[in-house]
Design an enzyme around this catalytic site. Structure first.
Site, PDB file in Angstrom:
ATOM      1  N   ASP A 198       0.906  -1.236  -0.071  1.00  0.00           N
ATOM      2  CA  ASP A 198       0.182  -0.027   0.056  1.00  0.00           C
ATOM      3  C   ASP A 198       0.864   1.292  -0.138  1.00  0.00           C
ATOM      4  O   ASP A 198       1.898   1.486   0.785  1.00  0.00           O
ATOM      5  CB  ASP A 198      -0.859   0.068   1.343  1.00  0.00           C
ATOM      6  CG  ASP A 198      -1.726   0.998   1.323  1.00  0.00           C
ATOM      7  OD1 ASP A 198      -2.746   1.399   0.336  1.00  0.00           O
ATOM      8  OD2 ASP A 198      -2.001   1.790   2.169  1.00  0.00           O
ATOM      9  N   GLU A 247      14.627 -15.291  -0.362  1.00  0.00           N
ATOM     10  CA  GLU A 247      15.015 -16.449   0.652  1.00  0.00           C
ATOM     11  C   GLU A 247      14.025 -17.846   0.549  1.00  0.00           C
ATOM     12  O   GLU A 247      14.200 -18.767   1.176  1.00  0.00           O
ATOM     13  CB  GLU A 247      15.272 -15.970   1.918  1.00  0.00           C
ATOM     14  CG  GLU A 247      16.477 -15.041   2.287  1.00  0.00           C
ATOM     15  CD  GLU A 247      16.294 -14.336   3.494  1.00  0.00           C
ATOM     16  OE1 GLU A 247      15.721 -14.927   4.402  1.00  0.00           O
ATOM     17  OE2 GLU A 247      17.266 -13.437   3.756  1.00  0.00           O
TER      18      GLU A 247
END
Length: 538
Positions: A198, A247
């Site tokens: 956002d 990751e």
């Protein structure tokens, strides 16, 4: 193998308006879980959930008090975990909203900052400043109207680019960056597949918070160049986030809600070491005009190709007027979320269906907003007393008419709440009586219905298109667009006000309105899109 997100269809769920399982009139996570099979059958690849975190709901959950807790109005953390599990079992991925520009004024950090007073360590995590006498520290306006500063009891002021209940974080403070890295990991560990960021363009402000120097009124969807939006410093933040996302297995992604002055500036957010996608609001703001559409499609594809990112396409979301209404009045370059007006609903739906088939034929990733697959119109006559957009009663800035696209969607039945909740139960915004004929049950399996069109389009899209397909334009007269994807598909759009006759290039796969084909010539009504098979289907 092409990453899933490069050509995905992602469906936005506005939780309070999707499905209400506990009957309190507000949608919830268990309700969403109960409707996930519908989304699988619709044919989307992923869902994006607007905020469901603990919040006082000053701005429909975009004022977050705790980023690791589900608000009780929506359910529990176990409900969120179960939703992710159920979605994955159905082959759906889950993207959640992340709100890093500001918190709620009820967030523990902000409450402690107020209690500790001027000069305290907690105040440095937000933008607290001394004023200029009785005036705010600078001349910035709030997007929701009025100044972007509120004065507290001890005389200092704090910055809020949105509502006073949404104080902006100070992203120059290392504790803020550390906190959001742990929030990312929290939800990734829970199993989510990504984040919609956002106000991704708003985190970093110009050093010293300088005056604009002239009177300005910002709109949520049109802020232009400013000292507090689209600053270059945001990109260091997103590079650090990308290392975290990489990751985790499974192509986890982040999508930027980034309003920037140019497509090239938007493309900066999706360079190879930053975020994966950015909403294409320039396309959303393009008028229903063949020349304007072709130019914007070309510009969008070129800007994203320059950084190796897919283009995204969307027509509606929780902040703008639904495209069933908007495209009937929108002029090129006009802000998409302004006050809605009543339009001819039959004509509006015809144009919206044509626009949707055009969008779903374009290369890249498509974002759908809940209810558009039903052809829902904007609700333009909500009484003032039920509206909850925090900007509605403000005199300037964001216009406050976002509630009309947030009315709970209809699922079944002939009386409100149309299966949104228990029969005869409440809904937090009233639904129009005409929505009975637009419900999922009323359209399910009905040939020619908007729901059937979307299902057919998404099935064909997955079968026909490859992410690597290029778009090749065919020369057409004014008011018409035609392009090919690969060697097997053609899309023709009549955007003119009159029927057009075109040579049928092959088999009609799908059309947004009834067309006739006689002796190899097809007649397309106004505002009609046709998908053709022009070669060997994959």
């Amino acid at each position: 193998m092409t990453p899933w997100w490069r050509d995905a269809v992602i469906y936005q769920i506005y939780p309070r308006s999707f499905a209400d399982l506990d009957g309190d009139g507000i949608g919830d996570l268990p309700g969403i879980r109960s409707r996930l099979p519908y989304l699988r059958d619709l044919g989307v690849d992923a869902v994006w959930l607007s905020p469901f975190y603990l919040s006082p709901q000053a701005d429909a959950g975009y004022d977050v008090a705790d980023y690791r807790t589900v608000d009780p109005m929506f359910g529990t953390l176990d409900d969120a975990r179960g939703l992710v599990t159920d979605a994955h079992e159905l082959g759906l991925r889950v993207i959640v909203d992340l709100v890093p520009n500001h918190s709620s004024d009820q967030h523990v950090w902000f409450q402690q900052a107020l209690a500790e007073g001027p000069g305290s360590p907690l105040r440095a995590r937000y933008h607290f400043r001394d004023g200029r006498g009785d005036q705010p520290p600078n001349d910035w306006p709030s997007i929701f109207g009025g100044p972007a500063w509120t004065r507290v009891d001890d005389g200092q002021w704090y910055l809020h680019l949105f509502a006073p209940e949404q104080p902006d974080f100070n992203w120059d403070h290392p504790a803020v960056a550390d906190e959001f890295r742990t929030i990312l990991r929290f939800w990734l560990d829970l199993g989510v597949d990504g984040f919609r960021i956002d106000v991704a363009h708003g985190l970093v402000k110009a050093a010293g918070l300088p005056d604009i120097g002239h009177e300005a009124t910002w709109h949520l969807l049109d802020v232009g160049e400013s000292p507090c939006f689209d600053r270059d410093g945001v990109h260091d933040i997103y590079r650090s986030w990308r290392t975290i996302l990489d990751e985790y297995p499974g192509d986890r992604i982040a999508v930027a809600e980034a309003w920037a002055p140019t497509l090239d500036r938007v493309a900066n957010y999706v360079r190879p070491d930053e975020l994966h996608q950015a909403f294409n609001f320039s396309y959303l703001g393009t008028a229903w005009d063949a020349a304007a559409q072709r130019s914007m499609i070309d510009d969008s594809l070129a800007a994203m190709a320059a950084v190796g990112a897919p283009t995204t396409w969307t027509l509606s979301n929780h902040d703008v007027v639904r495209h069933t209404n908007r495209l009937m009045r929108q002029h090129d370059g006009e802000v998409a979320g302004k006050k809605p007006v009543e339009v001819d609903q039959e004509a509006g739906l015809r144009r919206a269906r044509a626009a949707s088939l055009l969008l779903l034929a374009l290369p890249g990733s498509a974002y759908l907003y809940q209810g558009e697959e039903l052809g829902l119109p904007e609700v333009v006559d909500l009484p003032p007393e039920v509206r909850q957009d925090p900007a509605f009663h403000r005199a300037t800035g964001q216009d406050g008419y976002r509630d009309g696209c947030r009315v709970p969607i209809p699922w079944s039945g002939t009386t409100a709440p149309y299966g949104f909740g228990p029969e005869g139960g409440p809904s937090w915004l009233p639904q129009p009586p005409s929505w009975a004929e637009l419900s999922v049950a009323a359209q399910d399996g009905v040939a020619g219905s908007t729901l059937t069109m979307y299902r057919d389009a998404l099935t064909l899209r997955r079968k026909l298109f490859a992410a690597a397909d290029t778009l090749t334009w065919q020369d057409e007269p004014a008011g018409r667009l035609t392009f090919d994807r690969g060697d097997a598909f053609r899309c023709t759009v009549n955007m003119s006000a009159a029927p057009v006759r075109v040579e049928a290039p092959g088999q009609v796969l799908l059309a947004s309105a009834p067309i006739t084909v006689e002796n190899g010539v097809a007649t397309l009504p106004p505002d009609t899109t046709v998908w053709w098979s022009i070669g060997k289907v994959r």
